[in-house]
Write an enzyme that holds these catalytic residues in place. Sequence first.
Site, short mmCIF file in Angstrom:
data_model
loop_
_atom_site.label_atom_id
_atom_site.label_comp_id
_atom_site.label_asym_id
_atom_site.label_seq_id
_atom_site.Cartn_x
_atom_site.Cartn_y
_atom_site.Cartn_z
N THR A 163 -6.28 -5.73 -0.87
CA THR A 163 -5.55 -5.03 -1.92
C THR A 163 -5.34 -6.01 -3.07
O THR A 163 -4.58 -6.97 -2.95
CB THR A 163 -4.19 -4.51 -1.43
N LYS A 238 -4.98 2.32 -4.68
CA LYS A 238 -4.20 1.65 -3.64
C LYS A 238 -2.85 1.18 -4.16
O LYS A 238 -1.82 1.29 -3.49
CB LYS A 238 -4.99 0.48 -3.07
N LYS A 306 4.78 -7.62 -3.73
CA LYS A 306 3.64 -7.95 -4.59
C LYS A 306 2.96 -6.69 -5.13
O LYS A 306 2.61 -6.62 -6.30
CB LYS A 306 2.65 -8.80 -3.79
#
Length: 361
Positions: A163, A238, A306
């Site tokens: 990711t 995502k 994050k």
Amino acid sequence: MSCLVKSNYSHQLSSTAMAMCSSFCPQIPNQLRAKPISPFPIKSLFTLSVKAFSSQTSNASPKVDGLSARIGFLGIGIMGSPMAQNLIKAGCDVTVWNRTKSKCDPLISLGAKYKSSPQEVAASCDVTFAMLANPENAVEVACGEHGAASGMTSGKGYVDVSTVDGATSKFISGHINATGASFLEAPVSGSKKPAEDGQLIFLTAGDKSLYETVAPLLDIMGKSRFYLGDVGNGAAMKIVVNMIMGSMMASFSEGLLLSEKVGLDPGVLVEVVSQGAISAPMYKMKGPSMIQSTYPTAFPLKHQQKDLRLALGLAESVSQPTPIAAAANELYKVAKSHGLSDQDFSAVIEALKAKLQNPAK
């Protein structure tokens, strides 16, 4: 990482960095679902092979045919280990690498080969998958000294299932394509248990021919896959999914604590929520352990924070207000400050408890 890579990376990428997988993915409209590509049933994958790219184009993708598939897997962590294991169990020829070699040992005992660098893995394999924790690691493993790009040539494919933000994905794609190889981004929705069960959701973008080639491999590791077009679209999808998930968990945490504060049984709240219109598997899965103040790590809190940060950067780039995600991000930052980075992201509830115990802060 070489000086050149560092220089290009800092110049081309936004300041956002770091990443990993989620345990929830909202329903995507049927019209966006990718149609099955391969005529091969899952059990026929014992006969997969990836041959050399066509010599007619520098970025042609490998063809699935024969008995000698050579698959590389870089990054053997919470997600990478079960993903690679599922490929091995399906009869695939898998070569692995991880910074800490001992993490590869269980896979080697199952029949995987081991190489000492990403470059060596890529050079010895037809298609190489990478599952890294954050954008910096993804770039270093792909483009740094002895990185995968150094072992790529025309006729090979690189599939990044990490990711990362779109800028990072495009940066890696550029380096891979410069070798004549093909690139596909394929971040996954799903955490440790879906990875173990082969129930991940792949959000792919990039080389369509490579997508078609690796579709049977994605089907071993996941329950569904979507092809979203150009490189960057998979990363964006995502990030949006994880933004929603992080905000949902923060709100769920507030609800559990409020129910307890007013004298209700939070366990009953979990049941009520699980049977109503706002039901989500995440609530029923995480709720009971949250009530017990235990947070077994399936998706680390530091990665959720994050991803929220990446989402805020993405939103800023298109001037889209995201006040709920921004508030949730602050809560995860508080949780990190309390030493909860490596706990499951559901430990964000502890940040709210800390605020209750220290109302002046």
